[in-house]
Every structure is written in C-alpha cells, then in structure tokens.
Design an enzyme around this catalytic site. Structure first.
Site, PDB file in Angstrom:
ATOM      1  N   ALA A   1     -39.338 -38.634  80.712  1.00 30.56           N
ATOM      2  CA  ALA A   1     -38.459 -38.836  79.550  1.00 30.56           C
ATOM      3  C   ALA A   1     -37.808 -37.551  79.049  1.00 30.56           C
ATOM      4  O   ALA A   1     -36.856 -37.596  78.264  1.00 30.56           O
ATOM      5  CB  ALA A   1     -39.246 -39.489  78.424  1.00 30.56           C
ATOM      6  N   THR A   2     -38.322 -36.387  79.490  1.00 33.22           N
ATOM      7  CA  THR A   2     -37.695 -35.132  79.048  1.00 33.22           C
ATOM      8  C   THR A   2     -36.667 -34.654  80.079  1.00 33.22           C
ATOM      9  O   THR A   2     -36.068 -33.599  79.920  1.00 33.22           O
ATOM     10  CB  THR A   2     -38.763 -34.027  78.864  1.00 33.22           C
ATOM     11  OG1 THR A   2     -39.538 -33.955  80.064  1.00 33.22           O
ATOM     12  CG2 THR A   2     -39.662 -34.312  77.681  1.00 33.22           C
TER      13      THR A   2
ATOM     14  N   ARG B   1     -44.632 -34.554  79.634  1.00 30.69           N
ATOM     15  CA  ARG B   1     -45.833 -33.710  79.525  1.00 30.69           C
ATOM     16  C   ARG B   1     -45.660 -32.602  78.484  1.00 30.69           C
ATOM     17  O   ARG B   1     -46.590 -31.890  78.167  1.00 30.69           O
ATOM     18  CB  ARG B   1     -46.220 -33.131  80.871  1.00 30.69           C
ATOM     19  CG  ARG B   1     -45.220 -32.144  81.400  1.00 30.69           C
ATOM     20  CD  ARG B   1     -45.569 -31.631  82.751  1.00 30.69           C
ATOM     21  NE  ARG B   1     -44.328 -31.188  83.366  1.00 30.69           N
ATOM     22  CZ  ARG B   1     -44.230 -30.708  84.569  1.00 30.69           C
ATOM     23  NH1 ARG B   1     -45.291 -30.625  85.319  1.00 30.69           N
ATOM     24  NH2 ARG B   1     -43.069 -30.319  85.034  1.00 30.69           N
TER      25      ARG B   1
ATOM     26  N   ASP C   1     -49.773 -35.970  81.386  1.00 33.62           N
ATOM     27  CA  ASP C   1     -49.418 -35.540  82.736  1.00 33.62           C
ATOM     28  C   ASP C   1     -49.556 -36.775  83.630  1.00 33.62           C
ATOM     29  O   ASP C   1     -50.414 -37.623  83.390  1.00 33.62           O
ATOM     30  CB  ASP C   1     -50.382 -34.431  83.191  1.00 33.62           C
ATOM     31  CG  ASP C   1     -49.886 -33.778  84.459  1.00 33.62           C
ATOM     32  OD1 ASP C   1     -49.306 -32.680  84.357  1.00 33.62           O
ATOM     33  OD2 ASP C   1     -50.053 -34.379  85.552  1.00 33.62           O
TER      34      ASP C   1
ATOM     35  N   ASP D   1     -29.755 -48.058  93.156  1.00 33.71           N
ATOM     36  CA  ASP D   1     -28.668 -47.340  93.800  1.00 33.71           C
ATOM     37  C   ASP D   1     -27.534 -47.443  92.781  1.00 33.71           C
ATOM     38  O   ASP D   1     -26.877 -48.471  92.686  1.00 33.71           O
ATOM     39  CB  ASP D   1     -28.263 -48.025  95.115  1.00 33.71           C
ATOM     40  CG  ASP D   1     -27.186 -47.235  95.837  1.00 33.71           C
ATOM     41  OD1 ASP D   1     -26.378 -46.587  95.143  1.00 33.71           O
ATOM     42  OD2 ASP D   1     -27.141 -47.268  97.075  1.00 33.71           O
ATOM     43  N   HIS D   2     -27.357 -46.375  91.987  1.00 29.79           N
ATOM     44  CA  HIS D   2     -26.483 -46.527  90.817  1.00 29.79           C
ATOM     45  C   HIS D   2     -25.029 -46.819  91.210  1.00 29.79           C
ATOM     46  O   HIS D   2     -24.259 -47.305  90.405  1.00 29.79           O
ATOM     47  CB  HIS D   2     -26.579 -45.321  89.881  1.00 29.79           C
ATOM     48  CG  HIS D   2     -26.057 -44.053  90.460  1.00 29.79           C
ATOM     49  ND1 HIS D   2     -26.847 -43.184  91.162  1.00 29.79           N
ATOM     50  CD2 HIS D   2     -24.826 -43.521  90.458  1.00 29.79           C
ATOM     51  CE1 HIS D   2     -26.111 -42.179  91.564  1.00 29.79           C
ATOM     52  NE2 HIS D   2     -24.882 -42.338  91.153  1.00 29.79           N
TER      53      HIS D   2
ATOM     54  N   ASP E   1     -28.192 -37.886 101.055  1.00 28.16           N
ATOM     55  CA  ASP E   1     -27.887 -37.989  99.634  1.00 28.16           C
ATOM     56  C   ASP E   1     -26.847 -39.078  99.366  1.00 28.16           C
ATOM     57  O   ASP E   1     -26.894 -39.756  98.336  1.00 28.16           O
ATOM     58  CB  ASP E   1     -27.346 -36.633  99.137  1.00 28.16           C
ATOM     59  CG  ASP E   1     -27.180 -36.601  97.629  1.00 28.16           C
ATOM     60  OD1 ASP E   1     -28.067 -37.116  96.925  1.00 28.16           O
ATOM     61  OD2 ASP E   1     -26.151 -36.070  97.151  1.00 28.16           O
TER      62      ASP E   1
ATOM     63  N   HIS F   1     -25.679 -44.884  99.175  1.00 32.52           N
ATOM     64  CA  HIS F   1     -24.500 -45.381  98.446  1.00 32.52           C
ATOM     65  C   HIS F   1     -23.392 -45.878  99.374  1.00 32.52           C
ATOM     66  O   HIS F   1     -22.817 -46.937  99.165  1.00 32.52           O
ATOM     67  CB  HIS F   1     -23.909 -44.279  97.571  1.00 32.52           C
ATOM     68  CG  HIS F   1     -24.893 -43.619  96.676  1.00 32.52           C
ATOM     69  ND1 HIS F   1     -25.803 -44.328  95.939  1.00 32.52           N
ATOM     70  CD2 HIS F   1     -25.115 -42.315  96.381  1.00 32.52           C
ATOM     71  CE1 HIS F   1     -26.542 -43.486  95.235  1.00 32.52           C
ATOM     72  NE2 HIS F   1     -26.148 -42.265  95.492  1.00 32.52           N
TER      73      HIS F   1
ATOM     74  N   LYS G   1     -19.295 -32.148  99.519  1.00 29.39           N
ATOM     75  CA  LYS G   1     -19.192 -31.336  98.301  1.00 29.39           C
ATOM     76  C   LYS G   1     -18.097 -30.302  98.504  1.00 29.39           C
ATOM     77  O   LYS G   1     -17.769 -29.941  99.634  1.00 29.39           O
ATOM     78  CB  LYS G   1     -20.506 -30.576  98.078  1.00 29.39           C
ATOM     79  CG  LYS G   1     -21.710 -31.477  97.963  1.00 29.39           C
ATOM     80  CD  LYS G   1     -22.088 -31.654  96.532  1.00 29.39           C
ATOM     81  CE  LYS G   1     -23.348 -32.478  96.394  1.00 29.39           C
ATOM     82  NZ  LYS G   1     -23.441 -33.135  95.109  1.00 29.39           N
TER      83      LYS G   1
HETATM   84  N1  LIG Z   1     -30.158 -36.329  87.072  1.00 32.26           N
HETATM   85  C1  LIG Z   1     -29.375 -37.254  87.559  1.00 32.26           C
HETATM   86  O1  LIG Z   1     -28.218 -37.424  87.140  1.00 32.26           O
HETATM   87  C2  LIG Z   1     -29.873 -38.164  88.656  1.00 32.26           C
HETATM   88  C3  LIG Z   1     -28.953 -39.029  89.291  1.00 32.26           C
HETATM   89  C4  LIG Z   1     -29.423 -39.902  90.278  1.00 32.26           C
HETATM   90  C5  LIG Z   1     -30.755 -39.923  90.602  1.00 32.26           C
HETATM   91  N2  LIG Z   1     -31.633 -39.074  89.983  1.00 32.26           N
HETATM   92  C6  LIG Z   1     -33.061 -39.154  90.351  1.00 32.26           C
HETATM   93  O2  LIG Z   1     -33.810 -39.353  89.158  1.00 32.26           O
HETATM   94  C7  LIG Z   1     -35.067 -38.717  89.246  1.00 32.26           C
HETATM   95  C8  LIG Z   1     -35.230 -37.765  88.068  1.00 32.26           C
HETATM   96  O3  LIG Z   1     -34.230 -36.761  88.138  1.00 32.26           O
HETATM   97  P1  LIG Z   1     -33.974 -35.717  86.959  1.00 32.26           P
HETATM   98  O4  LIG Z   1     -32.723 -35.007  87.325  1.00 32.26           O
HETATM   99  O5  LIG Z   1     -34.069 -36.373  85.638  1.00 32.26           O
HETATM  100  O6  LIG Z   1     -35.216 -34.717  87.160  1.00 32.26           O
HETATM  101  P2  LIG Z   1     -35.788 -33.648  86.126  1.00 32.26           P
HETATM  102  O7  LIG Z   1     -34.740 -33.259  85.146  1.00 32.26           O
HETATM  103  O8  LIG Z   1     -36.466 -32.610  86.923  1.00 32.26           O
HETATM  104  O9  LIG Z   1     -36.894 -34.497  85.326  1.00 32.26           O
HETATM  105  C9  LIG Z   1     -38.167 -34.784  85.842  1.00 32.26           C
HETATM  106  C10 LIG Z   1     -39.077 -35.234  84.731  1.00 32.26           C
HETATM  107  O10 LIG Z   1     -40.395 -35.412  85.248  1.00 32.26           O
HETATM  108  C11 LIG Z   1     -41.303 -34.747  84.380  1.00 32.26           C
HETATM  109  N3  LIG Z   1     -42.496 -34.321  85.094  1.00 32.26           N
HETATM  110  C12 LIG Z   1     -42.550 -33.625  86.258  1.00 32.26           C
HETATM  111  N4  LIG Z   1     -43.832 -33.457  86.627  1.00 32.26           N
HETATM  112  C13 LIG Z   1     -44.601 -34.068  85.688  1.00 32.26           C
HETATM  113  C14 LIG Z   1     -46.003 -34.254  85.524  1.00 32.26           C
HETATM  114  N5  LIG Z   1     -46.894 -33.787  86.410  1.00 32.26           N
HETATM  115  N6  LIG Z   1     -46.420 -34.947  84.457  1.00 32.26           N
HETATM  116  C15 LIG Z   1     -45.536 -35.432  83.531  1.00 32.26           C
HETATM  117  N7  LIG Z   1     -44.184 -35.290  83.631  1.00 32.26           N
HETATM  118  C16 LIG Z   1     -43.748 -34.608  84.698  1.00 32.26           C
HETATM  119  C17 LIG Z   1     -40.525 -33.591  83.846  1.00 32.26           C
HETATM  120  O11 LIG Z   1     -41.163 -33.090  82.725  1.00 32.26           O
HETATM  121  P3  LIG Z   1     -40.926 -31.570  82.192  1.00 32.26           P
HETATM  122  O12 LIG Z   1     -39.742 -31.686  81.280  1.00 32.26           O
HETATM  123  O13 LIG Z   1     -42.171 -31.238  81.507  1.00 32.26           O
HETATM  124  O14 LIG Z   1     -40.660 -30.714  83.399  1.00 32.26           O
HETATM  125  C18 LIG Z   1     -39.183 -34.270  83.573  1.00 32.26           C
HETATM  126  O15 LIG Z   1     -39.241 -35.044  82.395  1.00 32.26           O
HETATM  127  C19 LIG Z   1     -35.101 -38.037  90.617  1.00 32.26           C
HETATM  128  O16 LIG Z   1     -35.736 -38.895  91.524  1.00 32.26           O
HETATM  129  C20 LIG Z   1     -33.628 -37.890  90.965  1.00 32.26           C
HETATM  130  O17 LIG Z   1     -33.406 -37.845  92.352  1.00 32.26           O
HETATM  131  C21 LIG Z   1     -31.207 -38.201  89.029  1.00 32.26           C
END
Ligand SMILES: NC(=O)c1ccc[n+]([C@@H]2O[C@H](COP(=O)([O-])OP(=O)(O)OC[C@H]3O[C@@H](n4cnc5c(N)ncnc54)[C@H](OP(=O)(O)O)[C@@H]3O)[C@@H](O)[C@H]2O)c1
Length: 493
Positions: A20-21, A53, A95, A181-182, A239, A244, A341
């Site tokens: 969620a963060t 966490r 965690d 798959d957005h 990717d 997609h 890209k």
């Molecule tokens: N970002 C996008 O636009 C996007 C688009 C398409 C798909 N995705 C997919 O969505 C997923 C998330 O991506 P994201 O970009 O949001 O990643 P991110 O910003 O790295 O977020 C990961 C989250 O997991 C938490 N986390 C990691 N290890 C943890 C643990 N051991 N216990 C509790 N919390 C933990 C992190 O907490 P902390 O804040 O404490 O590190 C953070 O809230 C991935 O599979 C990615 O491929 C993302």
C-alpha cells in the site's frame, strides 16, 4: 454480476492492498477507487485495508493518499468525496513474512465479508503472501468471496510461471485468481470487439481476402528512467510483447466467439495464441537496445548507463516480430509487432492494411496509397480510416484522405482509467478482462522460444538511436516484403 445487483446485496466488501505504500497503489489503485466512488460504483459497505511495513498511522496514510489522488485524477479532489473513502481506509503495518501480522489482519477483515486481496508488490513477494494467506486460512469462507488479484509479471518464463501458478492454485481456485493485464482495461481495446462485430463495414473484410497485413506498434518516447532494476529482469519481450501485445493481437484477430461471455471470448483468444505457437518456426525477430542521444531536444543516457543497469547489459529495449497465424482466416497474412523504449513517439495502435482493389489499372500513372484502418489505443483513443478520393479540382488525381474518430479528444470526455474498470470487474466477479492460466502458459511458450533463439548469439548492442523507430533491421523486416510500418502520430496516415 451487474453493478446494481452488487450494490443491492449491500455486503461488507473489503479490499486488502499488499504494497500500500508503493507506486502502483499511490498512482493507480487509490485514484481508481476514488473515481469509482465518484461514479457511485463501489459497494455501499466498502472498506480498504492498506498493508505496508512502514511505521504509519491510518491518519498519516490517508494524508499521503489524498495527495497522490489529487495528483493522478482529472479535475480537483473533492474533499467530501475523499473523506468518504478515507474513513473506510485503515493502515495495517506488517511485514509480508510475519505470521502475527496475518492473524491481526484476519481479525480486521472480520467474519462475514467479501474479500479481494490485491498484490501490488514485487513478483518475488507473490509466493510468500499467498502461502501465508493459505496457512492462516484466509482464503476460506463460508459465505462471500475470496479473490486474489495478481500484478504482472506472472513469472519470468514458462517454468517460473508454472511454479507460481501451482503455489497460487494450492490456495485459491482458478476462478478466484485475477491476473491483471491493465492493457485489457483500456477503452479502445474493449472497443475492438464492438468495432469488429457491430459494424457491417468492418466485419466482412476481417480476413485474408481483404487484409494484406496487420501491424501493432507500442512505443514509448522515454527511456527506462529509474526502472532499470526491474527492466534488467524483463526487457521488451517479456515486459510488453509476451503479455499486453499478444492480448491485443488476440482480440484483433480472434474468430467470432459464440457469445461475448468471458468463457467464449477466452476460448477464441486462446486459440489465437496456440495457433501462433504452431508456427513458431516461421517467426522472425529483431531486437534492439538504445544508445545515448536525444529525444525532442532532451538528452537521454544510453540504456547501459542507466541506474541499476549492467554496463554490458544485453537486455533488449526494443523488439519487432513478423509472424503468421495457422488459421484459415489469416493464412498468409503477416503480422508485424514492434515495441520499445526511447522511440520517436509515444503511441499504441493497431494498423490494418488492406489489399489493393482489382482496379488499380484505372489509374495507370499513379501509385495508390493502401486503405488503412488504424485503431488507436493510447494516448489518443479512436480510429482512423484512410481511403482514396479525388483531389478537388485537379484532373483525376487520387489522394489519400482520412476519417478520424477520436474518442478522448472532446473536452469533458474522460475515459475511465484501466484500473477503474478492472477493480470494478473484480468486485463484480467478471474476469473477462483478466488473463487465465492457459493464456499465460501459451504466451510464455511463445516468448521462451524467441528468447531461446536469442540466447544462441550475443547481440551487437546498442543498435539504435533514441528518437528513432528502433534498429534499421526492424524497417528491413517489412521492406524486404515490399511493405512499411505505418504510424498515425507522425501525420502520415
Ligand atoms: N508502478 C506501476 O505503475 C506498475 C504498473 C504495472 C504493474 N506494476 C506491478 O505492480 C507491482 C508493484 O509495483 P510498484 O511499482 O508499486 O512497486 P513498489 O513501489 O516497489 O512497491 C512495493 C510495495 O511492497 C512493499 N513491500 C516490499 N517488501 C515488503 C515486505 N517484506 N513486507 C511488507 N511490504 C513490503 C513496499 O513497502 P515499502 O514502502 O516499505 O518499501 C511497497 O509498498 C509489481 O509487481 C509491478 O510489476 C506496477
């Protein structure tokens, strides 16, 4: 289930967001929930449990998301509407690996509720979270549903995807697994079905008798930026193409399904993927990686100089393919796909190029431009039909003209974001726009085969300049067939 039925049931519905963060929750999920609330599409008794966490209170978490929502929606954030979402949102610190956290989480969810677990986390965390949900009996329910939403990527190849699938299936049945798959949530992608099957001007020509070739371009005009760490493990093939773009292709070329039900559409999409795999031997590919250069006046570092990228990385930032489908409808029609890209424009579009008419000899001194149907997926949503007409005034001078339907150009028309549609569908239990295991499996067979071929030879990277359309070999792929890539953004269509 229809929205009205969902709302009438008035059941307690809980969305648990792991991660969620993170970026996805802030930029996509929370703004989507806000917009769903605004459009009155959330269940009446709806709650969010935001799992992270970091040390935070529910109050401080709510403040953070109010900013993210404000930054990622059209128009102003309405305080009373946000207040209604905020009061239903609690932050739960734990965690992923910690058992006590799950015991507490189970308590917060409560007994009688419909629950969707959203895994907005790095793929390495999928297994541990699913395993813990199983160990704590959190998939079990006497009434209501327990659904799990998994972000991409689903595995890194067929073997790892199978492993992950087994782990998830040991806890959740396939019907409750929603693999996101957005792209499938995008308006124009869903519109493909309507364009094809609701229009007598398109439906009869959708075959090898009238269509010369099909092209899909999905390009970005920026490099990988700070996402090098992620990209090093994926590349353009895994990717974009494996998921997609194969999904986009499937909807474009599938046979008419028996009905528009989830099962019937999936059956036809799956046949497309399997049919592609029947012709794996004939696939031609070009891979590329960008060097240093400029895009629209902005300097861009070479991929290998990007943060968290190996200085000798062989990861591809561009892929183009030429392939055929082993079906009667598409016999002999080449399908060209390219994605990458740091290219010239940002666009995703499907271009259907039609064959010449048998009357081109009426215009002996002119080269007629082919008819094109362009389905624009993003950033512009719409369709262009290009055909020939007489140039006004001049003698029989034939010129190409375009009819342009732009869905998101009128002010005030904002198509819902993909995540809004998808979250709403999970709540309603409609999995049409999610990928089922067999599709994932077939797509990995396809991608693994390409990767295996590539692994036989070290590529000569970098091989394209930022701001171009990728390596020259990608243009050659069509030129040798007497064809060329089309793209509407450049104004050529
Ligand atoms: N970002 C996008 O636009 C996007 C688009 C398409 C798909 N995705 C997919 O969505 C997923 C998330 O991506 P994201 O970009 O949001 O990643 P991110 O910003 O790295 O977020 C990961 C989250 O997991 C938490 N986390 C990691 N290890 C943890 C643990 N051991 N216990 C509790 N919390 C933990 C992190 O907490 P902390 O804040 O404490 O590190 C953070 O809230 C991935 O599979 C990615 O491929 C993302």
């Amino acid at each position: 289930m229809k929205t009205e039925e969902m709302k009438k049931q008035n059941r307690r519905t809980v969305m648990v967001i792991f991660g969620a963060t993170g970026d996805l929750t802030h930029k996509k999920l929370m703004p989507a929930l806000y917009n769903l609330l605004k459009r009155d599409l959330l269940p009446e008794d709806f709650h969010v449990i935001a799992v992270g966490r970091q040390e935070k209170t529910s109050e401080s978490y709510r403040q953070e998301i109010s900013q993210s929502i404000a930054d990622n929606i059209y128009g102003e954030l309405k305080p009373e509407l946000f207040g209604a979402l905020a009061e239903k949102t609690v932050y739960h610190r734990q965690d992923f690996s910690e058992d006590a956290g799950y015991t507490k989480l189970k308590e917060i969810i409560g007994e009688d509720a419909d629950v969707m677990y959203y895994l907005a986390v790095a793929p390495q965390a999928f297994e541990v979270i699913i395993g813990k949900l199983g160990e704590h009996g959190m998939q079990a329910h006497d009434s209501g549903f327990r659904r799990v939403v998994i972000e991409k990527p689903f595995g890194a190849d067929l073997k790892t995807a199978e492993y992950l699938n087994e782990k998830i299936n040991a806890v959740f049945p396939e019907k409750d697994i929603y693999r996101i798959d957005h792209y499938l949530g995008k308006e124009m992608l869903q519109n493909i079905i309507i364009l094809r099957f609701a229009n007598a001007i398109f439906e009869p020509i959708w075959n090898k008798n009238y269509i010369d070739n099909i092209q899909i371009t999905s390009s970005e005009d920026i490099g990988v930026g700070s996402r090098g760490g992620y990209y090093e493990h994926s590349g353009a093939l895994r990717d974009m193409l494996q998921n997609h773009l194969l999904q986009l292709l499937s909807l474009t070329v599938m046979e008419p399904p028996r009905s528009l039900s989830e099962d019937d559409i999936r059956i036809e999409k799956l046949k497309v993927l399997r049919s592609l795999n029947d012709r794996l031997d004939s696939i031609e590919t070009v891979r590329g990686q960008y060097g240093a250069g400029e895009i629209n006046g902005k300097t861009i570092a070479a991929y290998r100089d990007q943060e968290k990228v190996d200085a000798e990385s062989d990861v591809e930032t561009f892929v183009a393919t030429k392939m055929y489908l082993n079906t009667g409808r598409w016999q002999g029609v080449p399908i060209y796909i390219r994605t990458g890209k740091a290219l010239k424009e940002k666009t995703t579009e499907v271009v259907i190029e039609l064959k010449e008419t048998p009357y081109s000899h009426y215009f002996p001194d002119q080269t007629l431009k082919p008819n094109l149907l362009v389905i624009k997926i993003q950033p512009e949503e719409g369709m262009v039909v290009r055909f020939c007409a007489k140039s006004p005034g001049a003698l029989n001078q034939v010129v190409p003209v375009g009819m342009d339907f732009c869905q998101n150009c009128q002010t005030g028309v904002n198509s819902p974001e993909a995540y809004e549609r998808l979250l709403h569908d999970v709540m309603r239990g409609d999995a049409t726009l999610f990928t089922r295991w067999e599709e994932v499996e077939a797509s990995w067979i396809f991608a693994d085969r390409i990767k295996a071929e590539w692994d036989k030879q070290k590529p000569d990277f970098p091989n394209y300049a930022p701001g171009s359309w990728g390596p020259k070999a990608a243009d050659e792929l069509l030129r040798k067939d007497g064809r060329r890539w089309w793209v509407s953004q450049t104004g050529e269509i």
